[in-house]
Design a protein around this motif. Structure first.
Motif, PDB file in Angstrom:
ATOM      1  N   ALA A   1      -0.880  14.720 -10.634  1.00 38.21           N
ATOM      2  CA  ALA A   1      -1.087  16.151 -10.151  1.00 38.21           C
ATOM      3  C   ALA A   1      -1.002  16.170  -8.555  1.00 38.21           C
ATOM      4  CB  ALA A   1      -2.528  16.378 -10.689  1.00 38.21           C
ATOM      5  N   CYS A   2      -0.692  15.323  -7.802  1.00 37.48           N
ATOM      6  CA  CYS A   2      -0.628  15.697  -6.505  1.00 37.48           C
ATOM      7  C   CYS A   2       0.799  15.328  -5.747  1.00 37.48           C
ATOM      8  CB  CYS A   2      -1.544  14.842  -5.838  1.00 37.48           C
ATOM      9  SG  CYS A   2      -1.348  13.050  -5.762  1.00 37.48           S
ATOM     10  N   ALA A   3       1.514  14.419  -6.373  1.00 39.50           N
ATOM     11  CA  ALA A   3       2.874  14.178  -5.967  1.00 39.50           C
ATOM     12  C   ALA A   3       2.759  13.305  -4.589  1.00 39.50           C
ATOM     13  CB  ALA A   3       4.010  15.381  -5.560  1.00 39.50           C
ATOM     14  N   ASN A   4       1.749  12.963  -4.273  1.00 41.21           N
ATOM     15  CA  ASN A   4       1.679  11.922  -3.124  1.00 41.21           C
ATOM     16  C   ASN A   4       2.151  10.569  -3.432  1.00 41.21           C
ATOM     17  OD1 ASN A   4       0.012  12.854  -0.577  1.00 41.21           O
ATOM     18  ND2 ASN A   4      -1.324  13.349  -2.261  1.00 41.21           N
TER      19      ASN A   4
ATOM     20  N   GLY B   1      16.227  13.370  -9.464  1.00 44.20           N
ATOM     21  CA  GLY B   1      15.774  11.909  -9.779  1.00 44.20           C
ATOM     22  C   GLY B   1      14.345  11.770  -8.994  1.00 44.20           C
ATOM     23  N   ILE B   2      13.744  12.732  -8.575  1.00 52.74           N
ATOM     24  CA  ILE B   2      12.343  12.457  -8.240  1.00 52.74           C
ATOM     25  C   ILE B   2      11.261  12.267  -9.283  1.00 52.74           C
ATOM     26  CG2 ILE B   2      10.521  13.596  -6.602  1.00 52.74           C
ATOM     27  CD1 ILE B   2      12.917  14.878  -4.939  1.00 52.74           C
ATOM     28  N   ARG B   3      10.521  11.154  -9.220  1.00 51.04           N
ATOM     29  CA  ARG B   3       9.554  10.742  -9.969  1.00 51.04           C
ATOM     30  C   ARG B   3       8.192  10.549  -9.492  1.00 51.04           C
ATOM     31  NH1 ARG B   3      13.623  12.468 -12.373  1.00 51.04           N
ATOM     32  NH2 ARG B   3      14.508  11.361 -14.162  1.00 51.04           N
ATOM     33  N   LEU B   4       7.274  10.569 -10.053  1.00 48.84           N
ATOM     34  CA  LEU B   4       5.917  10.058  -9.673  1.00 48.84           C
ATOM     35  C   LEU B   4       5.611   8.658 -10.049  1.00 48.84           C
ATOM     36  CD1 LEU B   4       4.069  13.176 -11.332  1.00 48.84           C
ATOM     37  CD2 LEU B   4       4.697  12.959  -8.909  1.00 48.84           C
ATOM     38  N   SER B   5       5.390   7.861  -9.142  1.00 44.44           N
ATOM     39  CA  SER B   5       4.995   6.391  -9.428  1.00 44.44           C
ATOM     40  C   SER B   5       3.899   5.906 -10.002  1.00 44.44           C
ATOM     41  CB  SER B   5       5.520   5.366  -8.068  1.00 44.44           C
ATOM     42  OG  SER B   5       4.469   5.843  -7.138  1.00 44.44           O
ATOM     43  N   CYS B   6       2.718   6.987  -9.980  1.00 44.43           N
ATOM     44  CA  CYS B   6       1.331   6.641 -10.468  1.00 44.43           C
ATOM     45  C   CYS B   6       1.392   6.181 -12.070  1.00 44.43           C
ATOM     46  CB  CYS B   6       0.512   7.417  -9.935  1.00 44.43           C
ATOM     47  SG  CYS B   6       0.481   9.227 -10.531  1.00 44.43           S
ATOM     48  N   ASN B   7       2.351   7.151 -12.554  1.00 40.86           N
ATOM     49  CA  ASN B   7       2.518   6.960 -14.109  1.00 40.86           C
ATOM     50  C   ASN B   7       3.779   6.434 -14.600  1.00 40.86           C
ATOM     51  OD1 ASN B   7       3.661   9.437 -15.328  1.00 40.86           O
ATOM     52  ND2 ASN B   7       2.185  10.143 -13.708  1.00 40.86           N
TER      53      ASN B   7
ATOM     54  N   ALA C   1       0.718  -1.061   0.027  1.00 43.44           N
ATOM     55  CA  ALA C   1      -0.026   0.029   0.107  1.00 43.44           C
ATOM     56  C   ALA C   1       0.857   1.178  -0.016  1.00 43.44           C
ATOM     57  CB  ALA C   1      -0.885  -0.099   1.243  1.00 43.44           C
ATOM     58  N   TRP C   2       1.138   1.700  -1.208  1.00 44.03           N
ATOM     59  CA  TRP C   2       2.173   2.926  -1.362  1.00 44.03           C
ATOM     60  C   TRP C   2       1.178   4.046  -1.475  1.00 44.03           C
ATOM     61  CZ3 TRP C   2       6.904   2.194  -5.013  1.00 44.03           C
ATOM     62  CH2 TRP C   2       7.720   1.038  -4.344  1.00 44.03           C
ATOM     63  N   PRO C   3       1.582   5.489  -1.162  1.00 45.56           N
ATOM     64  CA  PRO C   3       0.836   6.451  -0.859  1.00 45.56           C
ATOM     65  C   PRO C   3       0.377   6.951  -2.465  1.00 45.56           C
ATOM     66  CG  PRO C   3       2.878   6.857   0.251  1.00 45.56           C
ATOM     67  CD  PRO C   3       3.051   5.707  -0.353  1.00 45.56           C
ATOM     68  N   PHE C   4      -0.589   7.356  -2.552  1.00 44.30           N
ATOM     69  CA  PHE C   4      -1.081   7.913  -3.691  1.00 44.30           C
ATOM     70  C   PHE C   4      -2.369   8.732  -3.403  1.00 44.30           C
ATOM     71  CE2 PHE C   4      -4.922   5.863  -4.717  1.00 44.30           C
ATOM     72  CZ  PHE C   4      -5.101   4.903  -4.009  1.00 44.30           C
TER      73      PHE C   4
END
Ligand code: FES
Length: 127
Positions: free
Chosen positions: A67-70, A96-102, A58-61
């Motif tokens: 659009a949110c960076a959670n 190196g910061i990335r969004l994991s949702c996409n 259960a990773w944050p999102f």
């Protein structure tokens, strides 16, 4: 892609930093819960977040739409493509910061720190 993951909250607990050269070596030799540190495989067509969820984590999102960076992660080794990003400024993606949702893994192996929403700079971004 084979992903080695580490929970950002562990860094706080142990006084480690994202810039520690031996961050994942320390994680591997510390008794950490499987929720906080381990490895899983990302299948083709899975985003990193979907892969974590499909492997039982259960990773944050929140928005799942860039659009949110959670869902932000720090990529320590490897590369994560990020086709949709409406939130991260370039100085963060440069680090190196990335969004994991996409975000889709682009390398055979990756090391990522997840739960980055607790990073102070990201806290400031959240709506
Ligand atoms: Fe909102 Fe990924 S969940 S940017």
């Amino acid at each position: 892609s084979r992903v080695e993951y580490l929970n950002y909250e562990v860094l706080d607990d142990y006084g480690w930093s994202l810039s520690d050269e031996d961050l994942f070596e320390k994680a591997a030799t510390t008794q950490l819960d499987v929720v906080d540190y381990g490895r899983f495989l990302v299948r083709p067509h899975e985003s990193l977040l979907e892969a974590a969820e499909n492997r039982g984590f259960a990773w944050p999102f929140a928005c799942r739409g860039g659009a949110c960076a959670n869902c932000a992660v720090a990529v320590i080794t490897g590369e994560l493509a990020m086709p949709v990003n409406h939130i991260l400024p370039s100085e963060m993606s440069d680090r190196g910061i990335r969004l994991s949702c996409n975000g889709m893994p682009m390398t055979e192996t990756m090391q990522v720190v997840y739960n980055l929403k607790h990073l102070p700079e990201l806290d400031d971004l959240q709506l």
